[in-house]
Structure formats: structure tokens, C-alpha cells
Scaffold this motif. Structure first.
Motif, mmCIF file in Angstrom:
data_model
loop_
_atom_site.group_PDB
_atom_site.id
_atom_site.type_symbol
_atom_site.label_atom_id
_atom_site.label_comp_id
_atom_site.label_asym_id
_atom_site.label_seq_id
_atom_site.Cartn_x
_atom_site.Cartn_y
_atom_site.Cartn_z
ATOM 1 N N TRP A 90 13.659 42.704 -95.729
ATOM 2 C CA TRP A 90 15.026 43.431 -94.988
ATOM 3 C C TRP A 90 16.293 42.987 -95.679
ATOM 4 C CZ3 TRP A 90 18.277 40.401 -92.540
ATOM 5 C CH2 TRP A 90 17.907 39.097 -92.078
ATOM 6 N N ARG A 91 17.172 43.616 -95.749
ATOM 7 C CA ARG A 91 18.342 43.342 -96.294
ATOM 8 C C ARG A 91 19.746 43.636 -95.398
ATOM 9 N NH1 ARG A 91 17.733 43.099 -102.043
ATOM 10 N NH2 ARG A 91 15.568 43.638 -102.532
ATOM 11 N N LEU A 92 20.684 42.571 -95.457
ATOM 12 C CA LEU A 92 21.890 42.686 -94.616
ATOM 13 C C LEU A 92 23.119 43.039 -95.374
ATOM 14 C CD1 LEU A 92 23.519 42.416 -91.960
ATOM 15 C CD2 LEU A 92 23.656 39.902 -92.705
ATOM 16 N N TRP A 93 23.808 44.091 -95.089
ATOM 17 C CA TRP A 93 24.861 44.721 -95.886
ATOM 18 C C TRP A 93 26.192 44.460 -95.199
ATOM 19 C CZ3 TRP A 93 23.487 46.282 -100.899
ATOM 20 C CH2 TRP A 93 22.014 46.334 -100.807
ATOM 21 N N ASP A 94 27.279 44.375 -96.102
ATOM 22 C CA ASP A 94 28.533 44.605 -95.470
ATOM 23 C C ASP A 94 29.009 45.929 -95.773
ATOM 24 O OD1 ASP A 94 31.487 44.875 -95.695
ATOM 25 O OD2 ASP A 94 31.597 42.617 -95.392
ATOM 26 N N ILE A 95 29.082 46.730 -94.750
ATOM 27 C CA ILE A 95 29.312 48.263 -95.043
ATOM 28 C C ILE A 95 30.799 48.373 -96.007
ATOM 29 C CG2 ILE A 95 29.864 50.598 -93.851
ATOM 30 C CD1 ILE A 95 28.318 49.374 -91.586
ATOM 31 N N THR A 142 32.273 46.433 -98.246
ATOM 32 C CA THR A 142 32.261 45.964 -99.545
ATOM 33 C C THR A 142 31.232 46.566 -100.178
ATOM 34 O OG1 THR A 142 31.066 44.183 -99.047
ATOM 35 C CG2 THR A 142 33.716 43.956 -98.900
ATOM 36 N N LYS A 143 30.132 47.032 -99.356
ATOM 37 C CA LYS A 143 28.792 47.659 -100.034
ATOM 38 C C LYS A 143 28.161 46.340 -100.579
ATOM 39 C CE LYS A 143 30.754 52.055 -100.658
ATOM 40 N NZ LYS A 143 32.048 52.449 -101.096
ATOM 41 N N LYS A 144 28.407 45.240 -100.352
ATOM 42 C CA LYS A 144 27.569 43.916 -100.705
ATOM 43 C C LYS A 144 26.523 43.558 -100.000
ATOM 44 C CE LYS A 144 31.741 42.305 -103.496
ATOM 45 N NZ LYS A 144 32.189 41.196 -104.001
ATOM 46 N N GLU A 145 25.450 43.171 -100.413
ATOM 47 C CA GLU A 145 24.440 42.600 -99.837
ATOM 48 C C GLU A 145 24.683 41.141 -99.549
ATOM 49 O OE1 GLU A 145 20.195 40.929 -101.418
ATOM 50 O OE2 GLU A 145 20.408 43.019 -101.618
ATOM 51 N N LEU A 146 24.410 41.092 -98.216
ATOM 52 C CA LEU A 146 24.741 39.579 -97.766
ATOM 53 C C LEU A 146 23.578 38.620 -97.684
ATOM 54 C CD1 LEU A 146 27.208 40.587 -94.779
ATOM 55 C CD2 LEU A 146 27.671 39.837 -97.174
ATOM 56 N N CYS A 147 22.393 39.330 -97.316
ATOM 57 C CA CYS A 147 21.249 38.487 -97.294
ATOM 58 C C CYS A 147 20.007 39.350 -97.651
ATOM 59 C CB CYS A 147 21.023 38.034 -95.912
ATOM 60 S SG CYS A 147 19.745 37.072 -95.429
ATOM 61 N N CYS A 148 19.192 39.031 -98.386
ATOM 62 C CA CYS A 148 17.799 39.765 -98.506
ATOM 63 C C CYS A 148 16.743 38.785 -98.043
ATOM 64 C CB CYS A 148 17.573 39.807 -100.271
ATOM 65 S SG CYS A 148 16.007 40.444 -100.410
ATOM 66 N N GLN A 149 16.060 39.202 -96.991
ATOM 67 C CA GLN A 149 15.137 38.046 -96.435
ATOM 68 C C GLN A 149 13.704 38.619 -96.612
ATOM 69 O OE1 GLN A 149 16.133 35.192 -94.509
ATOM 70 N NE2 GLN A 149 13.940 35.008 -94.766
ATOM 71 N N GLU A 150 12.684 37.750 -96.922
ATOM 72 C CA GLU A 150 11.288 37.960 -96.886
ATOM 73 C C GLU A 150 10.696 37.190 -95.780
ATOM 74 O OE1 GLU A 150 9.946 36.823 -100.832
ATOM 75 O OE2 GLU A 150 11.137 38.520 -101.746
#
Length: 129
Positions: free
Chosen positions: A3-8, A10-18
Motif C-alpha cells: 500500500w502507498r501513502l500519498w500527499d494529495i 504535492t502528488k508525492k509518495e510519502l511511504c510505500c509499505q510491504e
């Protein structure tokens, strides 16, 4: 699976979690946004600390699939729903299931709570008539 956490904004990915072996479906933020609950198609539910990115709690929530997940308004309990037709309430402090609701005749597809106290819960399913 991830799953991925995004800053809406800035459209930047904050975290990619496995951390799930099977596909991740339901996600739910805790009220203050510090924790995230995730469920997968193997019936596993995880609770993550978004500040550190670490896995806090791992439950085998359902026999096969965890399709629905939702934090209760109290922020220390999580409800899960799956293909075993049950809703389970998990206490994060005790790290165990504290309630089982035999809710439907088919899989639970979503769960929601009245946001003031969490006194009322609503669920959906593929029950039909």
C-alpha cells in the motif's frame, strides 16, 4: 503486496509499505491519522504506525479474506469483515478479538460507524434478498 501513502497536494509518495503476502484491499485511517489499518485476501489485518512506518499489530482476522476494515471512533479498536460472514472487533491494547458479530449470510463488503461514539455500526454484504 503493498500500500502507498500519498500527499494529495504535492502528488508525492510519502511511504510505500510491504508487509502483506496477499493482495491488500481495505484500508482505514485512525481518527488522528497516526495509524493505518490494512487487510488482505489471506484474512490478515495489520495496523501500522505512519509516523515510524512500523507494523504495530498483526491479526489473522478471517479464514480467507479480510474485505472490510474500519477504525472505531475510540481509535483503539478496529473492526474487520470477511468471507466468513462475521464482523470482528479487535482491541489494539489487548491485541485480541473482543467481539464477534454474525452479521450476514455472505461476505462482509464494508463497515462504518456513527462517528460521535461508535455506538452504531452499519455493514454491507452480498446477501441479496
Amino acid at each position: 503486496m503493498t500500500w502507498r501513502l500519498w500527499d494529495i497536494e504535492t502528488k508525492k509518495e510519502l511511504c510505500c509499505q510491504e508487509g502483506h503476502i496477499a493482495a491488500v484491499y481495505p484500508l482505514s485511517f485512525q481518527n488522528d491519522g497516526a495509524l493505518l489499518a490494512s487487510g488482505d485476501l489471506n484474512g490478515v489485518a495489520n495496523v501500522w504506525d505512519l509516523r515510524s512506518g512500523k507494523l504495530l499489530v498483526n491479526f489473522v482476522a478471517h479464514r480467507r479474506q479480510c474485505i472490510a476494515i474500519k477504525f472505531l471512533p475510540n481509535s483503539y479498536q478496529v473492526a474487520t469483515g470477511g468471507d466468513d460472514n462475521q464482523i470482528k472487533i479487535w482491541d489494539l491494547r489487548k491485541k485480541k478479538c473482543v467481539h464477534i458479530v454474525p452479521a450476514h449470510f455472505k461476505l462482509i463488503s464494508s463497515i462504518s460507524f456513527e462517528q460521535e461514539e461508535g455506538k452504531y455500526m452499519v455493514s454491507t454484504s452480498y446477501d441479496g434478498k
